[in-house]
Design an enzyme around this catalytic site. Sequence first.
Site, PDB file in Angstrom:
ATOM      1  N   ARG A  61       0.807  -1.223   0.000  1.00  0.00           N
ATOM      2  CA  ARG A  61       0.000   0.000   0.000  1.00  0.00           C
ATOM      3  C   ARG A  61       0.845   1.280   0.000  1.00  0.00           C
ATOM      4  NH1 ARG A  61      -3.314  -3.112   3.762  1.00  0.00           N
ATOM      5  NH2 ARG A  61      -5.136  -3.893   2.653  1.00  0.00           N
ATOM      6  N   LYS A 105       1.064  11.127 -10.987  1.00  0.00           N
ATOM      7  CA  LYS A 105       0.285  10.189 -11.795  1.00  0.00           C
ATOM      8  C   LYS A 105       1.151   8.987 -12.149  1.00  0.00           C
ATOM      9  CE  LYS A 105      -3.346  12.792 -14.151  1.00  0.00           C
ATOM     10  NZ  LYS A 105      -3.875  13.188 -15.473  1.00  0.00           N
ATOM     11  N   GLU A 155       5.611  19.813 -23.883  1.00  0.00           N
ATOM     12  CA  GLU A 155       4.978  19.955 -22.572  1.00  0.00           C
ATOM     13  C   GLU A 155       5.310  21.309 -21.943  1.00  0.00           C
ATOM     14  OE1 GLU A 155       2.753  18.081 -21.378  1.00  0.00           O
ATOM     15  OE2 GLU A 155       3.014  16.066 -22.196  1.00  0.00           O
ATOM     16  N   LYS A 162       3.541  23.071 -12.788  1.00  0.00           N
ATOM     17  CA  LYS A 162       2.769  21.826 -12.663  1.00  0.00           C
ATOM     18  C   LYS A 162       2.396  21.550 -11.216  1.00  0.00           C
ATOM     19  CE  LYS A 162       2.302  17.057 -14.043  1.00  0.00           C
ATOM     20  NZ  LYS A 162       2.745  15.978 -14.936  1.00  0.00           N
ATOM     21  N   GLU A 191      -7.795  15.368  -9.710  1.00  0.00           N
ATOM     22  CA  GLU A 191      -8.661  15.808 -10.802  1.00  0.00           C
ATOM     23  C   GLU A 191     -10.137  15.789 -10.416  1.00  0.00           C
ATOM     24  OE1 GLU A 191      -7.566  13.309 -14.137  1.00  0.00           O
ATOM     25  OE2 GLU A 191      -6.004  14.711 -14.730  1.00  0.00           O
ATOM     26  N   ARG A 221      -7.006  20.446 -12.408  1.00  0.00           N
ATOM     27  CA  ARG A 221      -5.856  19.719 -12.942  1.00  0.00           C
ATOM     28  C   ARG A 221      -5.994  19.415 -14.434  1.00  0.00           C
ATOM     29  NH1 ARG A 221      -2.061  15.165 -10.077  1.00  0.00           N
ATOM     30  NH2 ARG A 221      -0.854  14.669 -11.926  1.00  0.00           N
ATOM     31  N   ASN A 241      -3.852  18.806 -19.165  1.00  0.00           N
ATOM     32  CA  ASN A 241      -4.181  17.923 -20.282  1.00  0.00           C
ATOM     33  C   ASN A 241      -4.430  18.690 -21.584  1.00  0.00           C
ATOM     34  OD1 ASN A 241      -4.214  15.215 -19.116  1.00  0.00           O
ATOM     35  ND2 ASN A 241      -5.875  15.982 -17.844  1.00  0.00           N
ATOM     36  N   HIS A 250      -3.828  16.979 -24.840  1.00  0.00           N
ATOM     37  CA  HIS A 250      -3.684  15.548 -24.569  1.00  0.00           C
ATOM     38  C   HIS A 250      -4.881  14.708 -25.017  1.00  0.00           C
ATOM     39  CE1 HIS A 250      -0.246  16.936 -22.386  1.00  0.00           C
ATOM     40  NE2 HIS A 250       0.045  15.733 -21.930  1.00  0.00           N
ATOM     41  N   HIS A 265      -3.438  11.991 -27.162  1.00  0.00           N
ATOM     42  CA  HIS A 265      -3.525  10.568 -26.818  1.00  0.00           C
ATOM     43  C   HIS A 265      -4.253   9.790 -27.912  1.00  0.00           C
ATOM     44  CE1 HIS A 265      -2.939  11.191 -22.197  1.00  0.00           C
ATOM     45  NE2 HIS A 265      -1.801  11.197 -22.862  1.00  0.00           N
ATOM     46  N   HIS A 300       5.127  10.732 -27.787  1.00  0.00           N
ATOM     47  CA  HIS A 300       4.162  11.488 -26.993  1.00  0.00           C
ATOM     48  C   HIS A 300       4.264  12.993 -27.246  1.00  0.00           C
ATOM     49  CE1 HIS A 300       1.622  12.501 -23.552  1.00  0.00           C
ATOM     50  NE2 HIS A 300       2.559  13.344 -23.154  1.00  0.00           N
TER      51      HIS A 300
END
Length: 347
Positions: free
Chosen positions: A104, A126, A168, A210, A220, A225, A229, A232, A236, A248
């Site tokens: 955990r 993330k 980015e 960021k 999010e 947040r 994106n 993105h 994506h 990417h």
Amino acid sequence: MRSFQEQVCCSQVDVVIGKDYVEELNSINGRKAVVFSKNLKLEGLEADLLIPLDDGEQAKDLSTVLSIAREMFEKGFDRGDYVIAVGGGTVLDVVGFASSIYLRGLKLVNVPTTFLGMVDAGIGGKTGVNFQGIKNVLGTFYQPSKIVIDLKFLRTLPIEELKKGMAEVIKYSLTLDKELYDYLSLNKDRVMAKDEDALEEVVYRSVKDKLGVVKQDEREEKGIRIVLNFGHTIGHAIEAGSDFKVPHGYAISVGMVCEAKIAEEMGYSEEGVVEDVLWLLQLYNLPISVDQLGQNVSVEKALKAIGKDKKVRGGAVMMPFPTRIGDWKRVDVPLETLRGFAEQCLK
């Protein structure tokens, strides 16, 4: 060298930019499992377990995560120990996921070795792997306790890799940071020549931008947040449509152009924003259309991926639209409307 701390929900994130990573990691007291990109030579690094990984999309698989967990389990790692990720975005994503689910959660240290990792993938908590051909379906939010950014990794970094990371950086400048936009506009030659002072400034501003967003909306849940994106959703989709053959950063570059045009066509952007987006991307020689990507992009696969986007809520996609340089607005775009715009942009 620069260092600072940010409190993200229940975690303190220490950031060090410009210090030798071996020296910094060797100063950590405790058992250390170091998972690293296979193409790196880790000279002088003290570790209790070394696990080499491929640093490509093919490694972003649940089997890789289970392999890391198995090795730590066999070595008896416990919750007082450290997991250190040294590599590019794939290594950081996979190791972060493994660290978050093993017992955990173990203490995680990120050492990004690519420019893209330094300005994006290594920051924000993330983690994740791909599933059923869709990017990052399985993952967690898990903050690293420390981020160590050693700029010397960039000395031998191919210019092509620097360009991919610049997409980015430009994203932050377009939606969050007009001062960064102006800095990039005036310092292109220094940045692309890998002037260390210029790179330190760009990395520092990117990390601050960021983390400044992440600490307001770590998971999010507040619609803040999603600004990270920008580009993105379409980006994506481009990656999925190319079977992940398009890098990417290049996919995001084209994605930002498409999404800026959508914002303008829907009346959310001031006049001239699309031109500003195009100008800065072209200044850094980044692709602005699908035909510049050098790969076949299946429109059908791309549109299917948009429907699986994690920002879909109740038949609409939460989109961050640039309203002017350095500012943005959340817009919920109906899925079919977005697919229509995306189809036009991807042809």
